[in-house]
Design an enzyme around this catalytic site. Structure first.
Site, mmCIF file in Angstrom:
data_model
loop_
_atom_site.group_PDB
_atom_site.id
_atom_site.type_symbol
_atom_site.label_atom_id
_atom_site.label_comp_id
_atom_site.label_asym_id
_atom_site.label_seq_id
_atom_site.Cartn_x
_atom_site.Cartn_y
_atom_site.Cartn_z
ATOM 1 N N ARG A 106 0.852 -1.189 0.000
ATOM 2 C CA ARG A 106 0.000 0.000 0.000
ATOM 3 C C ARG A 106 0.881 1.229 0.000
ATOM 4 N NH1 ARG A 106 -4.544 0.692 4.483
ATOM 5 N NH2 ARG A 106 -2.725 0.929 5.799
ATOM 6 N N THR A 110 -1.230 7.469 -0.653
ATOM 7 C CA THR A 110 -2.517 7.370 -1.357
ATOM 8 C C THR A 110 -3.357 6.197 -0.854
ATOM 9 O OG1 THR A 110 -1.592 5.870 -3.004
ATOM 10 C CG2 THR A 110 -1.411 8.227 -3.457
ATOM 11 N N ASP A 202 0.657 -3.071 12.205
ATOM 12 C CA ASP A 202 1.106 -3.464 10.867
ATOM 13 C C ASP A 202 1.490 -4.949 10.877
ATOM 14 O OD1 ASP A 202 2.690 -1.836 8.242
ATOM 15 O OD2 ASP A 202 2.946 -3.987 8.610
ATOM 16 N N ASP A 205 5.109 -5.767 9.548
ATOM 17 C CA ASP A 205 6.159 -5.354 10.489
ATOM 18 C C ASP A 205 6.159 -6.232 11.743
ATOM 19 O OD1 ASP A 205 7.108 -3.350 8.890
ATOM 20 O OD2 ASP A 205 5.970 -1.754 9.866
HETATM 21 C C1 PRP Z 1 -0.902 -4.653 4.371
HETATM 22 C C2 PRP Z 1 -1.714 -5.923 4.431
HETATM 23 C C3 PRP Z 1 -2.512 -5.866 3.159
HETATM 24 C C4 PRP Z 1 -2.780 -4.401 3.019
HETATM 25 C C5 PRP Z 1 -4.181 -4.119 3.488
HETATM 26 O O1 PRP Z 1 0.180 -4.805 3.543
HETATM 27 O O2 PRP Z 1 -0.940 -7.072 4.555
HETATM 28 O O3 PRP Z 1 -1.822 -6.365 2.025
HETATM 29 O O4 PRP Z 1 -1.842 -3.720 3.862
HETATM 30 O O5 PRP Z 1 -4.533 -2.808 3.265
HETATM 31 P P1 PRP Z 1 -5.638 -2.370 2.217
HETATM 32 O O6 PRP Z 1 -6.819 -3.258 2.436
HETATM 33 O O7 PRP Z 1 -5.922 -0.941 2.592
HETATM 34 O O8 PRP Z 1 -5.067 -2.494 0.841
HETATM 35 P P2 PRP Z 1 1.279 -3.656 3.368
HETATM 36 O O9 PRP Z 1 0.929 -2.775 2.219
HETATM 37 O O10 PRP Z 1 1.496 -2.968 4.687
HETATM 38 O O11 PRP Z 1 2.566 -4.443 2.920
HETATM 39 P P3 PRP Z 1 3.459 -5.506 3.750
HETATM 40 O O12 PRP Z 1 2.662 -6.765 3.867
HETATM 41 O O13 PRP Z 1 4.650 -5.649 2.877
HETATM 42 O O14 PRP Z 1 3.795 -4.906 5.090
HETATM 43 N N1 URA Z 2 -2.241 -3.196 6.967
HETATM 44 C C1 URA Z 2 -1.859 -3.615 8.180
HETATM 45 O O1 URA Z 2 -0.871 -4.357 8.316
HETATM 46 N N2 URA Z 2 -2.562 -3.219 9.247
HETATM 47 C C2 URA Z 2 -3.637 -2.416 9.156
HETATM 48 O O2 URA Z 2 -4.264 -2.093 10.175
HETATM 49 C C3 URA Z 2 -4.020 -1.979 7.873
HETATM 50 C C4 URA Z 2 -3.304 -2.391 6.786
#
Ligand code: PRP
Ligand code: URA
Length: 214
Positions: A106, A110, A202, A205
Site C-alpha cells: 500500500r 494514497t 502493521d 512489520d
Molecule cells: C498490508 C496488508 C494488506 C494491506 C491491506 O500490507 O498485509 O496487504 O496492507 O490494506 P488495504 O486493504 O488498505 O489495501 P502492506 O501494504 O502494509 O505491505 P506488507 O505486507 O509488505 O507490510
Molecule cells: N495493513 C496492516 O498491516 N494493518 C492495518 O491495520 C491496515 C493495513
C-alpha cells in the site's frame, strides 16, 4: 457494519483466544508468527469446507473401504509480505496446493496498492484460488489481487484474512460479490491512516520485526 452473505467471521473460542494474543502489543514477532500460523489454519479450515473430493479405495488392515481424495486443484496466493505467514498452515491443510506469490504494497500516502511481484504462470492452472492476507483494511490490495487473478483466468476465488475492517469488506463485496471473505474478526473501523481499529498494527512489520505499528 457490513454483513454481506459472502462474509464469514469465525466465532470459535480457539479463534477468539488466539486473536487476543495476536493483537496484544506485547506479543513479540516469534509468538506473533506462531499465532498467525495457528489462526490461518483455523480460518483456512472453514474456507476449505466446500472443496471437492473424489472417492478412492483405501485398504485398512481390516478391509477395503471407500475413502476420499482432494479433487480440486488449489492455488494459494499469499500477498507479500504479510500473507507469507499464512502459507505453511494452508499447505498443512492442503498439501497438494500450488503457491503463487503476489507482491502488493500500500502506498502510505494514497493507500493505493502497488504491484511489484507476480509469479503467476501464463494461464490459470487451478480450480480454486485462495488469496492469503492477514489484513483487509481499505480493500484496495484485495480488490487488486482479485482483479489480477480474474484477468489470469481464475474462476473460483476466496479471500482468507485474519482481521477485516468494515470498509474493506464493503469495497470487496461491492466490486466482487462472487468472492467469499473468510476472517477471524470484523473490526470497528479504519483510522485516518487506513489502519484497522482496534486491529493489531502493521501485520508485516509485526511478523518480521521491521517497524513500529502505525
Ligand atoms: C498490508 C496488508 C494488506 C494491506 C491491506 O500490507 O498485509 O496487504 O496492507 O490494506 P488495504 O486493504 O488498505 O489495501 P502492506 O501494504 O502494509 O505491505 P506488507 O505486507 O509488505 O507490510
Ligand atoms: N495493513 C496492516 O498491516 N494493518 C492495518 O491495520 C491496515 C493495513
Amino acid at each position: 457494519m457490513p454483513d454481506p452473505s459472502t462474509l464469514h467471521v469465525s466465532h470459535h473460542p480457539a479463534v477468539l483466544h488466539k486473536l487476543a494474543v495476536l493483537r496484544a502489543e506485547t506479543t513479540e514477532p516469534k509468538k506473533f508468527r506462531e499465532v498467525v500460523r495457528e489462526l490461518s489454519w483455523l480460518v483456512g479450515y472453514e474456507a476449505l469446507a466446500d472443496v471437492r473430493v473424489r472417492p478412492i479405495t483405501v485398504k485398512t488392515p481390516m478391509e477395503s473401504m471407500e475413502g476420499a481424495q482432494l479433487a480440486d486443484r488449489i492455488g494459494l496466493v499469499p500477498i507479500l509480505r504479510a500473507g507469507l505467514g499464512m502459507v505453511d498452515a494452508m499447505l498443512e491443510l492442503m498439501p497438494t496446493a500450488e503457491v503463487w506469490h503476489l507482491g502488493l504494497f500500500r502506498d502510505e500516502r494514497t493507500l493505493h496498492p502497488v504491484e511489484y511481484y507476480n509469479k503467476l504462470p501464463d494461464s490459470a492452472s487451478v480450480d480454486l484460488c485462495l488469496i492469503l492476507d492477514p489484513m483487509l483494511a481499505t480493500g484496495g490490495s484485495a480488490t487488486a489481487a482479485i482483479e489480477v487473478l480474474k484477468r489470469w483466468g481464475a474462476v473460483r476465488i476466496k479471500l482468507v484474512n485474519l482481521i477485516a475492517a468494515p470498509e474493506g469488506v464493503a469495497a470487496v463485496s461491492a466490486a466482487h460479490p462472487d468472492v467469499p471473505i473468510y476472517c477471524a474478526a470484523l473490526d470497528r473501523q479504519l483510522n485516518e491512516k487506513g489502519y484497522i481499529l482496534p486491529g493489531l498494527g502493521d501485520a508485516g512489520d509485526r511478523q518480521f520485526g521491521t517497524g513500529k505499528a502505525g
